[in-house]
Design a protein around this motif. Structure first.
Motif, PDB file in Angstrom:
ATOM      1  N   VAL A 225       5.697  59.719  31.930  1.00 56.48           N
ATOM      2  CA  VAL A 225       6.278  58.765  30.996  1.00 56.48           C
ATOM      3  C   VAL A 225       5.553  57.437  31.161  1.00 56.48           C
ATOM      4  N   GLU A 226       5.112  56.870  30.041  1.00 56.35           N
ATOM      5  CA  GLU A 226       4.468  55.555  30.080  1.00 56.35           C
ATOM      6  C   GLU A 226       5.523  54.509  29.741  1.00 56.35           C
ATOM      7  N   CYS A 227       5.563  53.469  30.541  1.00 55.19           N
ATOM      8  CA  CYS A 227       6.637  52.495  30.378  1.00 55.19           C
ATOM      9  C   CYS A 227       6.231  51.164  30.991  1.00 55.19           C
ATOM     10  N   THR A 228       7.084  50.150  30.816  1.00 52.44           N
ATOM     11  CA  THR A 228       6.776  48.829  31.372  1.00 52.44           C
ATOM     12  C   THR A 228       8.019  48.246  32.042  1.00 52.44           C
ATOM     13  N   ILE A 229       7.776  47.311  32.949  1.00 56.66           N
ATOM     14  CA  ILE A 229       8.862  46.562  33.577  1.00 56.66           C
ATOM     15  C   ILE A 229       9.513  45.674  32.513  1.00 56.66           C
ATOM     16  N   ASN A 230      10.815  45.633  32.533  1.00 57.72           N
ATOM     17  CA  ASN A 230      11.612  44.846  31.576  1.00 57.72           C
ATOM     18  C   ASN A 230      11.376  45.291  30.129  1.00 57.72           C
ATOM     19  N   GLY A 231      10.642  46.399  29.942  1.00 53.26           N
ATOM     20  CA  GLY A 231      10.382  46.893  28.586  1.00 53.26           C
ATOM     21  C   GLY A 231       9.483  45.993  27.760  1.00 53.26           C
ATOM     22  N   ILE A 232       8.657  45.152  28.433  1.00 53.72           N
ATOM     23  CA  ILE A 232       7.796  44.269  27.634  1.00 53.72           C
ATOM     24  C   ILE A 232       6.724  45.110  26.949  1.00 53.72           C
ATOM     25  N   GLY A 233       6.163  44.575  25.875  1.00 54.72           N
ATOM     26  CA  GLY A 233       5.114  45.302  25.168  1.00 54.72           C
ATOM     27  C   GLY A 233       5.040  44.865  23.719  1.00 54.72           C
ATOM     28  N   GLU A 234       4.111  45.434  23.008  1.00 50.00           N
ATOM     29  CA  GLU A 234       3.883  45.089  21.599  1.00 50.00           C
ATOM     30  C   GLU A 234       5.192  45.093  20.798  1.00 50.00           C
ATOM     31  N   ARG A 235       5.343  44.126  19.946  1.00 49.32           N
ATOM     32  CA  ARG A 235       6.523  43.976  19.050  1.00 49.32           C
ATOM     33  C   ARG A 235       7.844  44.049  19.828  1.00 49.32           C
ATOM     34  N   TYR A 267      14.768  45.469  40.904  1.00 41.98           N
ATOM     35  CA  TYR A 267      15.155  44.094  40.569  1.00 41.98           C
ATOM     36  C   TYR A 267      14.096  43.080  41.029  1.00 41.98           C
ATOM     37  N   PRO A 268      13.595  43.196  42.286  1.00 37.26           N
ATOM     38  CA  PRO A 268      12.528  42.257  42.676  1.00 37.26           C
ATOM     39  C   PRO A 268      11.315  42.327  41.754  1.00 37.26           C
ATOM     40  N   THR A 269      10.964  43.529  41.288  1.00 43.02           N
ATOM     41  CA  THR A 269       9.801  43.664  40.398  1.00 43.02           C
ATOM     42  C   THR A 269      10.087  42.989  39.063  1.00 43.02           C
ATOM     43  N   SER A 274       9.285  38.327  35.414  1.00 42.27           N
ATOM     44  CA  SER A 274       9.894  37.217  34.650  1.00 42.27           C
ATOM     45  C   SER A 274       9.333  35.882  35.104  1.00 42.27           C
ATOM     46  N   THR A 275       9.178  35.723  36.411  1.00 36.76           N
ATOM     47  CA  THR A 275       8.667  34.464  36.941  1.00 36.76           C
ATOM     48  C   THR A 275       7.222  34.250  36.508  1.00 36.76           C
ATOM     49  N   ILE A 276       6.419  35.312  36.603  1.00 38.79           N
ATOM     50  CA  ILE A 276       4.998  35.180  36.256  1.00 38.79           C
ATOM     51  C   ILE A 276       4.805  34.848  34.783  1.00 38.79           C
TER      52      ILE A 276
END
Ligand SMILES: [Zn+2]
Length: 407
Positions: A225-235, A267-269, A274-276
């Motif tokens: 499964v391809e995914c991102t932290i916090n669900g960020i991504g295009e649109r 959560y730390p990730t 978010s901080t970055i």
């Protein structure tokens, strides 16, 4: 035994290319190290031909991350593939990830290529990539809007040429879960058969279905499964890593799969990202939002649970949310409470501290553990109570002085 699902994180590529989420090389490296601590199987570090910065970032991540597979994205031209291969030099576990669109819409308007030409582009790109990496992934961009027979033909060519992973992206977030699982089954039957080839999925969240589609695909046989932290991504973003992983963990009765993710690092990730990028997740975001573990009980005086299981399907600790029960408990004073709010970014006036303290004491009588999220929920309850007469008047709204975003 539970089947292993590989987690391919594309926060640094698909996530990073979305507006407001760009990261410099040092930031990408910090995230990459954290992703390794989280336990992802693969880190897609960038799109080397896109810019010098992306090339340098992939190169640095490839050299420093020795546990996870490091993937580099490229289109099908030789120049693209060679640039990805160069960026991955020195990687412990390199993967070249090449892609081309397969929908008629993209062929006609974007690529201006015929179906036969795209088949040949696929074959040549995978063959070339295999000269540089054992592990080659091929993606059929806009797979969910492609003609199924043609999609299978392209994927079959990629497998014949040596692709070990074939990715079926819902590039525009258009698919429905039942439809998507049907597509993955077709690919499994017609293209993979009994060959040692992994099916991957990559879902976007335009209709809010990225996670549902990813899980439906897993059920149909996808093993990456391809995914991102916090669900960020295009649109509207990509499928959110934390939601996919925790769904499998909490509902292992329905989803008998396992991942190599250390959920305590979730959560730390999320917080590091978010901080970055300087962008907090929405408060009600599943798993990592600041209200994700703030119960109604924190707001209302009645209906308090004596057993967390009444409302908690997972504990905040299980995803790494810090537990402040030792900091604040039944006997904590007003000062300690005001201080904690300050640490959370809320500066309260003395009357506000008194109001919050009253609510806090009632809560502390009934609940052993009081989380930061509970405190924030308390604030909104206090805020609502003090707002009521003002709201009836119409215009004024009580504003909490929120010094900084919640971290
Ligand atoms: Zn994408």
């Amino acid at each position: 035994m539970a089947q292993k699902i590989s987690i391919f994180d594309t926060t640094l590529r698909d996530g990073e290319q979305s507006p407001g989420c760009s990261m410099n090389l040092d930031e990408k490296l910090r995230m990459a190290h954290q992703l390794e601590s989280l336990g992802v199987d693969a880190i897609e570090a960038g799109f080397p031909i896109a810019s010098e910065g992306d090339y340098a970032a992939v190169r640095a991540v490839a050299r420093e991350c020795r546990e996870a597979t490091v993937a580099a994205l490229c289109r099908t031209s030789a120049q693209d593939v060679l640039r990805a291969a160069a960026a991955l030099e020195g990687a412990a576990h390199p993967r070249i990830h090449t892609f081309v669109a397969t929908s008629d819409l993209h062929l006609e308007y974007k690529l201006k290529k015929t179906r036969a030409e795209v088949l040949e582009m696929t074959r040549l790109a995978v063959l070339l990539a295999r000269d540089y990496a054992e592990e080659v992934e091929f993606s059929a961009e806009d797979a969910t809007r492609s003609d199924v027979d043609y999609l299978c033909a392209v994927l079959a060519v990629a497998v014949e040429a040596g692709a070990r992973i074939i990715n079926v992206p819902d590039t525009v977030g258009y698919s429905m879960p039942t439809e998507f699982s049907k597509l993955v089954r077709i690919v499994r039957e017609r293209v993979v058969g009994d060959r040692n080839v992994q099916i991957s999925v990559h879902c976007h969240n335009d209709l809010g279905l990225a996670v549902a589609n990813s899980l439906a695909a897993v059920d149909a046989g996808a093993r990456q499964v391809e995914c991102t932290i916090n669900g960020i991504g295009e649109r509207a973003g990509n499928a959110s890593l934390e939601e996919i992983v925790m769904a499998m963990k909490v509902r292992s009765d329905q989803l008998p799969y396992e991942t190599s993710i250390d959920t305590h690092q979730i959560y730390p990730t999320s917080q590091l990202l978010s901080t970055i990028i300087g962008c907090s997740v929405q408060p009600n975001k599943a798993i990592v939002g600041r209200n994700a573990f703030a119960h109604e009980a924190g707001i209302h005086q009645h209906g308090m649970m004596s057993n967390p299981l009444c409302y908690e399907i997972m504990t905040p600790e299980s995803v790494g949310v810090p537990n402040n029960k030792l900091v604040l408990g039944k006997h904590s004073g007003r000062h300690a409470l005001a201080l904690r709010y300050e640490e959370l970014g809320y500066t309260l006036a003395p009357d506000e501290v008194s109001a919050a303290y009253g609510r806090f004491s009632e809560l502390a009588d009934r609940k052993k553990r009081i989380y930061d999220q509970d405190l924030i929920a308390l604030l909104s309850a206090v805020s609502r109570a003090s707002q009521q007469p003002l709201c009836e008047g119409g215009a004024e709204v009580v504003q909490w002085r929120h010094a900084s975003s919640y971290t």
